[in-house]
Design a protein around this motif. Structure first.
Motif, PDB file in Angstrom:
ATOM      1  N   GLY A   1      -1.050   2.108   6.721  1.00  0.00           N
ATOM      2  CA  GLY A   1      -1.878   3.265   7.102  1.00  0.00           C
ATOM      3  C   GLY A   1      -2.260   3.203   8.569  1.00  0.00           C
ATOM      4  N   GLN A   2      -2.660   2.020   9.006  1.00  0.00           N
ATOM      5  CA  GLN A   2      -3.035   1.854  10.419  1.00  0.00           C
ATOM      6  C   GLN A   2      -1.823   2.037  11.337  1.00  0.00           C
ATOM      7  OE1 GLN A   2      -4.935  -1.983  10.789  1.00  0.00           O
ATOM      8  NE2 GLN A   2      -6.422  -1.492   9.195  1.00  0.00           N
ATOM      9  N   ALA A   3      -0.672   1.545  10.867  1.00  0.00           N
ATOM     10  CA  ALA A   3       0.536   1.687  11.688  1.00  0.00           C
ATOM     11  C   ALA A   3       0.854   3.167  11.895  1.00  0.00           C
ATOM     12  CB  ALA A   3       1.712   0.985  11.015  1.00  0.00           C
ATOM     13  N   TYR A   4       0.747   3.966  10.844  1.00  0.00           N
ATOM     14  CA  TYR A   4       1.008   5.405  10.986  1.00  0.00           C
ATOM     15  C   TYR A   4      -0.029   6.085  11.874  1.00  0.00           C
ATOM     16  CZ  TYR A   4       4.934   5.620   7.745  1.00  0.00           C
ATOM     17  OH  TYR A   4       6.175   5.484   7.173  1.00  0.00           O
ATOM     18  N   ALA A   5      -1.291   5.651  11.762  1.00  0.00           N
ATOM     19  CA  ALA A   5      -2.333   6.224  12.618  1.00  0.00           C
ATOM     20  C   ALA A   5      -2.007   5.937  14.090  1.00  0.00           C
ATOM     21  CB  ALA A   5      -3.690   5.651  12.243  1.00  0.00           C
ATOM     22  N   ASP A   6      -1.544   4.722  14.356  1.00  0.00           N
ATOM     23  CA  ASP A   6      -1.132   4.358  15.724  1.00  0.00           C
ATOM     24  C   ASP A   6       0.013   5.260  16.192  1.00  0.00           C
ATOM     25  OD1 ASP A   6      -2.909   2.325  15.771  1.00  0.00           O
ATOM     26  OD2 ASP A   6      -1.447   0.684  15.811  1.00  0.00           O
ATOM     27  N   ILE A   7       0.976   5.475  15.295  1.00  0.00           N
ATOM     28  CA  ILE A   7       2.157   6.265  15.645  1.00  0.00           C
ATOM     29  C   ILE A   7       1.765   7.692  16.017  1.00  0.00           C
ATOM     30  CG2 ILE A   7       4.186   7.375  14.583  1.00  0.00           C
ATOM     31  CD1 ILE A   7       4.643   4.595  13.170  1.00  0.00           C
TER      32      ILE A   7
ATOM     33  N   SER B   1       0.822  -1.209   0.000  1.00  0.00           N
ATOM     34  CA  SER B   1       0.000   0.000   0.000  1.00  0.00           C
ATOM     35  C   SER B   1       0.863   1.269   0.000  1.00  0.00           C
ATOM     36  CB  SER B   1      -0.939  -0.003   1.200  1.00  0.00           C
ATOM     37  OG  SER B   1      -0.204  -0.154   2.391  1.00  0.00           O
ATOM     38  N   VAL B   2       2.106   1.158   0.511  1.00  0.00           N
ATOM     39  CA  VAL B   2       2.976   2.335   0.541  1.00  0.00           C
ATOM     40  C   VAL B   2       3.310   2.788  -0.879  1.00  0.00           C
ATOM     41  CG1 VAL B   2       5.259   3.203   1.215  1.00  0.00           C
ATOM     42  CG2 VAL B   2       3.949   1.816   2.809  1.00  0.00           C
ATOM     43  N   LEU B   3       3.681   1.836  -1.707  1.00  0.00           N
ATOM     44  CA  LEU B   3       4.037   2.154  -3.095  1.00  0.00           C
ATOM     45  C   LEU B   3       2.811   2.687  -3.858  1.00  0.00           C
ATOM     46  CD1 LEU B   3       6.346   2.065  -5.143  1.00  0.00           C
ATOM     47  CD2 LEU B   3       5.557  -0.202  -5.806  1.00  0.00           C
ATOM     48  N   THR B   4       1.682   2.020  -3.661  1.00  0.00           N
ATOM     49  CA  THR B   4       0.455   2.470  -4.316  1.00  0.00           C
ATOM     50  C   THR B   4       0.123   3.900  -3.902  1.00  0.00           C
ATOM     51  OG1 THR B   4      -0.257   0.223  -3.843  1.00  0.00           O
ATOM     52  CG2 THR B   4      -1.882   1.680  -4.861  1.00  0.00           C
ATOM     53  N   ALA B   5       0.242   4.155  -2.601  1.00  0.00           N
ATOM     54  CA  ALA B   5      -0.093   5.482  -2.080  1.00  0.00           C
ATOM     55  C   ALA B   5       0.851   6.531  -2.662  1.00  0.00           C
ATOM     56  CB  ALA B   5      -0.006   5.478  -0.557  1.00  0.00           C
ATOM     57  N   SER B   6       2.166   6.217  -2.695  1.00  0.00           N
ATOM     58  CA  SER B   6       3.143   7.162  -3.220  1.00  0.00           C
ATOM     59  C   SER B   6       2.834   7.492  -4.678  1.00  0.00           C
ATOM     60  CB  SER B   6       4.552   6.584  -3.158  1.00  0.00           C
ATOM     61  OG  SER B   6       4.910   6.350  -1.833  1.00  0.00           O
TER      62      SER B   6
ATOM     63  N   PRO C   1      -1.101  10.386   0.869  1.00  0.00           N
ATOM     64  CA  PRO C   1      -0.364   9.815   2.007  1.00  0.00           C
ATOM     65  C   PRO C   1      -1.003   8.517   2.483  1.00  0.00           C
ATOM     66  CG  PRO C   1      -0.631  12.161   2.307  1.00  0.00           C
ATOM     67  CD  PRO C   1      -1.416  11.798   1.082  1.00  0.00           C
ATOM     68  N   VAL C   2      -0.174   7.538   2.778  1.00  0.00           N
ATOM     69  CA  VAL C   2      -0.652   6.187   3.042  1.00  0.00           C
ATOM     70  C   VAL C   2      -1.564   6.117   4.274  1.00  0.00           C
ATOM     71  CG1 VAL C   2       1.359   5.469   4.396  1.00  0.00           C
ATOM     72  CG2 VAL C   2       0.088   3.759   3.090  1.00  0.00           C
ATOM     73  N   ILE C   3      -1.445   7.093   5.146  1.00  0.00           N
ATOM     74  CA  ILE C   3      -2.261   7.096   6.366  1.00  0.00           C
ATOM     75  C   ILE C   3      -3.755   7.236   6.025  1.00  0.00           C
ATOM     76  CG2 ILE C   3      -2.176   9.593   6.818  1.00  0.00           C
ATOM     77  CD1 ILE C   3      -1.689   8.859   9.808  1.00  0.00           C
ATOM     78  N   LEU C   4      -4.047   7.785   4.821  1.00  0.00           N
ATOM     79  CA  LEU C   4      -5.443   7.945   4.410  1.00  0.00           C
ATOM     80  C   LEU C   4      -6.050   6.627   3.949  1.00  0.00           C
ATOM     81  CD1 LEU C   4      -5.271  11.374   2.547  1.00  0.00           C
ATOM     82  CD2 LEU C   4      -6.198  10.923   4.820  1.00  0.00           C
ATOM     83  N   ASP C   5      -5.189   5.649   3.664  1.00  0.00           N
ATOM     84  CA  ASP C   5      -5.664   4.317   3.296  1.00  0.00           C
ATOM     85  C   ASP C   5      -5.887   3.535   4.592  1.00  0.00           C
ATOM     86  OD1 ASP C   5      -6.158   1.838   2.290  1.00  0.00           O
ATOM     87  OD2 ASP C   5      -4.289   1.670   1.129  1.00  0.00           O
ATOM     88  N   GLU C   6      -7.071   3.735   5.152  1.00  0.00           N
ATOM     89  CA  GLU C   6      -7.310   3.212   6.501  1.00  0.00           C
ATOM     90  C   GLU C   6      -7.375   1.685   6.547  1.00  0.00           C
ATOM     91  OE1 GLU C   6     -10.686   5.427   7.847  1.00  0.00           O
ATOM     92  OE2 GLU C   6      -9.543   7.306   7.745  1.00  0.00           O
ATOM     93  N   LYS C   7      -7.561   1.096   5.386  1.00  0.00           N
ATOM     94  CA  LYS C   7      -7.652  -0.365   5.364  1.00  0.00           C
ATOM     95  C   LYS C   7      -6.260  -1.013   5.368  1.00  0.00           C
ATOM     96  CE  LYS C   7     -12.059  -0.968   2.993  1.00  0.00           C
ATOM     97  NZ  LYS C   7     -12.099   0.258   2.140  1.00  0.00           N
ATOM     98  N   SER C   8      -5.265  -0.264   4.917  1.00  0.00           N
ATOM     99  CA  SER C   8      -3.935  -0.867   4.793  1.00  0.00           C
ATOM    100  C   SER C   8      -3.241  -0.961   6.143  1.00  0.00           C
ATOM    101  CB  SER C   8      -3.071  -0.033   3.842  1.00  0.00           C
ATOM    102  OG  SER C   8      -2.700   1.163   4.478  1.00  0.00           O
ATOM    103  N   ASP C   9      -2.374  -1.979   6.269  1.00  0.00           N
ATOM    104  CA  ASP C   9      -1.660  -2.142   7.538  1.00  0.00           C
ATOM    105  C   ASP C   9      -0.702  -0.966   7.777  1.00  0.00           C
ATOM    106  OD1 ASP C   9      -0.238  -2.984   5.365  1.00  0.00           O
ATOM    107  OD2 ASP C   9       0.370  -4.914   6.202  1.00  0.00           O
TER     108      ASP C   9
END
Lengths: 269, 250
Positions: free
Chosen positions: A235-241, A215-220, A225-233
């Motif tokens: 994205g969730q990791a960044y939300a946690d951070i 999802s990181v590559l797709t988002a880039s 920004p990958v954090i907006l892809d809430e379904k991706s791991d």
């Protein structure tokens, strides 16, 4: 007064810009007015990741040289109105950055932003030095691999000795570890350093682990920004951070291997 | 008259733009006991090769007290050349006579008094009554330990003129040096050099030895030679008959 965060690593290609974009977006989405600055003068990337490359008129260097005002150069993000991007110049090099100039821009931003995220270039030269010089917090992005860990360690040394806080004998920069491109499967077979290995070498507070993710590559590539892809791991990791950084208590995820359906059904470790 | 700058960022410093502060530095002193160029140059090279990283661009004060006492004259300009050629940066002369001091000043080299010199043995010979006072503060100064509470990161260097005590890890790529003993109460992964001024009695202690290099008074071992050392065990390292001994601390 804004809190100035530098996203740094020493080594290139570990995910600094991805992290800067995700963190800035995360903070803004939580309602904090945030600016993200691309310090990689000459190799402008952040605007691509943020999907605003078509709207760049003025850049960081123009502001430093007084050729444009800060308001003219700041680009408002199209997903979140609390987020602004200050792009790097593509046509200049890092010598165009001056300590006073950077200081002035950060001071002005501090007046009406709550967070300023500085996306550091790789290396330990001028650009990287100025990106961290004024920082209050440092997000050290590290891949679970020896050379990346070594470079992060070097960067941590510079953070504690070559920053404004160090020079003024103020409270040191708060340092956080972000372990990116982590793959529990490869750790298991001994291909990759584990979270514990990295923490053992760096002895640093772990803010979060970002799993290796498509999802990181797709988002880039799509400029979101990958954090907006809430379904991706990732994205969730960044939300946690972001949540942990803001003081929330969230358990660490993505450190252990994902269990398949079979594993889930039969449990066990 | 100084021209006033109209730059707006002048307002950043409302107060004074500078201040003088007192700082203490620990700088190696090169004590000369010969005025023979060839010998000096040769021996200097040999010493430097023991720890090239430590000596590279290192500031140095040279001490000519002994030479003057033994009526051996030395040309300061020539000496400076030799020191610089060896990759050191001379920053002072000590124990020079009037002519040498003047020559040094003319060459922009500061003159230091022998007052707080390491070489109290010379002083004691000169003035026996002063012995008691002279020795006490000297040994106190020598015993002065440097304590570091934060990790010593890759690329950082720490030097102590006495003992060095590190309460956190020393990362790979870091370098810690002491004229006395070195204690590391965590993992030692970088380079540790004890007794760098030649103290063969110096020792290194650490709770986990994974060092890239350890050295006592110039005798060293690299990590390649320490493969058999068990991890996560407190050890001490000392010099015995010109060999480094690594021993568990039971």
């Amino acid at each position: 007064m804004a809190r100035i965060i530098v996203v740094t690593s020493g080594k290139g290609g570990v995910g600094k810009t991805t992290t800067s974009a995700a963190i800035a977006m995360g903070l803004a989405k939580k309602g904090h007015k945030t600016a993200v600055i691309d310090f990689d003068v000459g190799l402008r990337n952040l605007d691509l990741i943020m999907g605003c490359e078509r709207r760049v008129v003025y850049d960081f260097i123009n502001v430093i040289n007084g050729e444009a005002s800060l308001n003219q150069a700041l680009i408002r993000d199209k997903h979140c109105d609390q987020l602004y991007i200050l792009p790097a110049s593509q046509t200049r090099d890092k010598d165009a950055l001056t300590q006073e100039g950077v200081g002035k821009v950060l001071e002005e931003l501090s007046k009406d932003f709550q967070y300023v995220v500085c996306d550091s270039p790789a290396g330990i030269e001028r650009g990287a030095h100025l990106a961290m010089y004024y920082a209050d917090d440092a997000f050290v992005v590290t891949n679970p691999e020896v050379s990346s860990v070594r470079d992060s360690d070097r960067m941590l040394g510079l953070l504690s000795s070559k920053s404004r806080r160090a020079e003024r004998n103020e409270e040191p920069i708060k340092e956080y570890l972000l372990l990116s491109r982590y793959s529990p499967e490869r750790v298991k077979i001994g291909d990759m350093l584990s979270v514990d290995d990295v923490q053992d070498i760096l002895s640093l507070h772990l803010l979060g682990v970002i799993p290796e993710s498509k999802s990181v590559l797709t988002a880039s590539n799509s400029g979101v920004p990958v954090i907006l892809d809430e379904k991706s791991d990732a994205g969730q990791a960044y939300a946690d951070i972001v949540a942990r950084y803001l003081g929330e208590d969230r358990p660490h995820r993505f450190i252990d291997e994902k269990k398949g359906l079979f594993g889930k059904l039969f449990g066990g470790k | 008259m100084q021209r006033m700058s109209t730059d707006a960022n002048n307002t950043l410093h409302n107060g004074s733009a500078l201040e003088f502060k007192s700082s203490t530095f620990s700088v190696p002193v090169l004590v000369l006991s010969s005025n023979d160029w060839i010998i000096i140059e040769h021996q200097l090279q040999k010493k430097i090769q023991l720890a090239p990283d430590f000596f590279k661009n290192s500031p140095i004060v040279f001490d000519v007290q002994w030479l003057n006492k033994n009526k051996l004259d030395i040309d300061i300009a020539g000496l400076l050349d030799t020191i610089r050629k060896a990759g050191l940066l001379p920053i002072g002369i000590r124990g020079g006579n009037e002519g040498q001091n003047k020559q040094a000043i003319d060459l922009n080299i500061p003159v230091y008094s022998v007052h707080n010199s390491l070489s109290n043995e010379h002083k004691n010979i000169d003035r026996t009554p002063a012995k008691a006072q002279a020795v006490a503060p000297e040994s106190a100064a020598k015993a002065q330990a440097t304590i570091i509470t934060h990790p010593v990161r890759s690329g950082q260097r720490v030097y102590s003129s006495g003992d060095l005590i590190v309460l956190a890890q020393v990362s790979a790529g870091a370098e810690i040096m002491a004229e006395g003993n070195i204690h590391v109460y965590s993992t030692l992964r970088g380079r540790a050099l004890a007794g760098v001024q030649g103290n063969v009695e110096a020792r290194i202690f650490c709770s986990d030895l994974e060092a890239e290099l350890i050295s006592i008074a110039g005798t060293y071992k690299i990590s390649e030679d320490m493969r058999s050392i068990a991890r996560n065990k407190p050890v001490q390292i000392y010099l015995q008959e010109h060999a480094l001994i690594i021993k568990d601390i039971a």
